[in-house]
Write an enzyme that holds these catalytic residues in place. Sequence first.
Site: not given
Length: 592
Positions: A2, A27, A74, A100-101, A465, A469, A472, A488, A587
Site C-alpha cells: 500500500c 507498492r 495491496w 498501510n500495514g 534468482e 524472475k 514473478e 534426488h 515492491k
Amino acid sequence: MCGIVGYAGTSPALLVLLQGLERLEYRGYDSAGVALIENGKLYVEKKVGKIRELIRSLWGKELKATTGIGHTRWATHGEVCELNAHPHVDSKGEFAVVHNGIIENYRELKEELQRKSIEYKTQTDTETIAHLISLNYEGDLLKAVLKAIKKLKGAYAFAVITMKEPNRAVAVRYGSPLVVGIGKGENFIASDIPALLPFTKDVIPLNDGEVVDLRPDGFFIYDFEGNLLTKEIMHVPWDTLSAEKGGFKHFMLKEIFEQPRTLGDTIRGYISRSYDIPINLRDFRRVLVVACGTSYHAGLVGKYWIERYAKIPVELVYASELRYSDSPIGDGDLIIAISQSGETADTRFASFAMKEKGAMLLSIVNVIGSALDRESDYSLYTHAGPEIGVAATKTFTAQLAVLYALAVSHSEERENLMENLLKVPHLVEEVLSEAEKVKEIALKYAEFKNAIYLGRYLSYPVALEGALKLKEISYIHAEGYPAGEMKHGPIALIDERMPVIAIAPTDRVYEKILSNIEEVLARKGKVIGVGFRKDQKLKDLCQDILEVPQIEENLTPFLTIIPLQLFAYYIADYLGLDVDQPRNLAKTVTVE
Ligand code: F6R
C-alpha cells in the site's frame, strides 16, 4: 504494501496526490482512492484497479481542494472491491483515513465499537482507525489521533484529514514507512521518497512512534506522548528523471540496462580508499545473513564470498523463519540484513530481534534513511538509485557488489580483488549488447508452462534468482535447484516439455554441471545453457545458449544473471503481462 500520500498546501491537492500515487503504485495496485476537503466537505473517490482507473473517474471534475490524502492498495483485510478501497471514513463522514500495514487487534476494537452502535461499512481493519479518531475528536485532530493510537496494536502508517479542520493533515508511523516532504507554502507525506521527488528533495523520514502535523505553512513532529521533536532535514540526491522510464517500454527493462552504470557507481564507492568498511568480519564468531526474496539470493552469493575471503562461517536464513525461531544468537555474532527497500517487515523485525539478543546488526540497503538503515549499528549502501520495477534487477547486482567488497575488505589480496571487480560494469555492458539474441531464444520458450533452473556453487543462487524472475513476472512455474540435487527427486519432472536452464560458466564445478546436463538430455529435457562465449563443449550439448564473456570464477554471478533477467522480461512482455506490476505482488512488503 500500500502507498500513502498526503498534501497540505495552497495548490490543487488532487494533482499532487495522483502524481504521488502513480509513483507509489509499485507498492500495491489493486485499488486506489483519494479524499479531499472540497468546499468545507469531505470528498472521497475510489476505484478498483490501477491509478489510471481513478484518474479516469476524476476526469473533468474541477476539484480545487488544497488538502487531501491518497492511497494505492495491496489488500490484506477484505476482498478487492470499491467498498474496501481506501480512504475510509467514520460513520458521520467527517474524517477520512488512508492506511498501510495491519491493525492486529482490529477485531476486538470492532466489537467494542459496534457495542457503542458504531456501524461498519467495510471488511477492513482501517475503518476502525477512522471511527476511533472521530470518537476521540474534541476540536483538535492531532489530539484525537494521539488518543486513538493508544488503542491500536500492529505495524502501520496512516494519514487522516477532517472537514472540521480543512488545512491540516495528520499522519502516524508505527512499523510501516512514512516520509515528510518539505516545500514552500506546502508540505507532503508519502510512504516512499520517489512519490515526493517531483515536488521536493527535502525530506524527513519519520521513525516508528512519530506523528506529523502537516499544514501549508509548516509541520510539527511529535512522539506518541505529544512531545514536540526536533528532526534533521535530509536532502535526497535522486533526480526525478531516474524515476522515469527514459524511453524504455518498462521500468524493469530500463533498470536492467542501467546496470553498467549502477554497478560502476556502487563499485567506485567501495573502491575509493577513503571508504572504510566499518567492521572486520574476522572479529565475529559467525555471520548470519537475513533477507527475503532476491535479497536472500544475493546473500547466498555473499556467503560463498565471505567464507572464502574472511574465512568465517556464514548461515543464511529467510527473515520470516528467523524471527520466531529459537536460534541461539548473541554477543559475538554478526547479523547482515540485506534489503533493497530497508522497509521489509520480515527482515526488519527479525534482524532487530537478533540485535536485541546481543548480535551486531549491519545492513545492506538501497534506500538511505529507511527504517532498517536507521535501526542498524552500521549500514552499507547499494547506491543503485530508485528501483521502480517490482522485480528487483539492478539492486540485486548492486547488493552483490557490496557483499563482495565486504567479503574481501580485510583480505591481504583486497586491492587485487577489488581491481577485478572494476572490470564488471564493462562486461555487463557487453552482455546487454546481445539482448536481441536473448530475446530470440526467450520467445522460443514463452509458451512452456514450467521451467527448471540449475546451478552449482556460485551459480546456484543465480539459478534461484533466474527462476524467481521468470515466475514473478511471467507466471510460468519455475524452480531453481542446486544441480547436484536433481537426481534426488526433481529429475522425475524432466521430459520433452520441461526446459532446463543450466548455468554453467567454466568454474570449479563445470565438469559436474555438464554431467547434470547430460542427465537431463538423457530424459529428453531441453537445455538452455548459460556459459562463457567460445565454450564449444557447452554449445554442443545445449539446444540454445545464452553467452557471457569470460570472467574469473568468483565474479560469474554478475554476468550470468543478466541474460536471465532479460529472458524473463522478454517472455513476460511477449505474453502481454504487466511486467512492472505483476499480479499479487508489491515492491515493499511491510506486513509479516
Ligand atoms: C523479487 C523481489 C522480492 C524482494 C523481497 C525483499 O524480484 O523484488 O523478492 O527481493 O520482497 O525486498 P527488500 O529487498 O526490499 O527487502
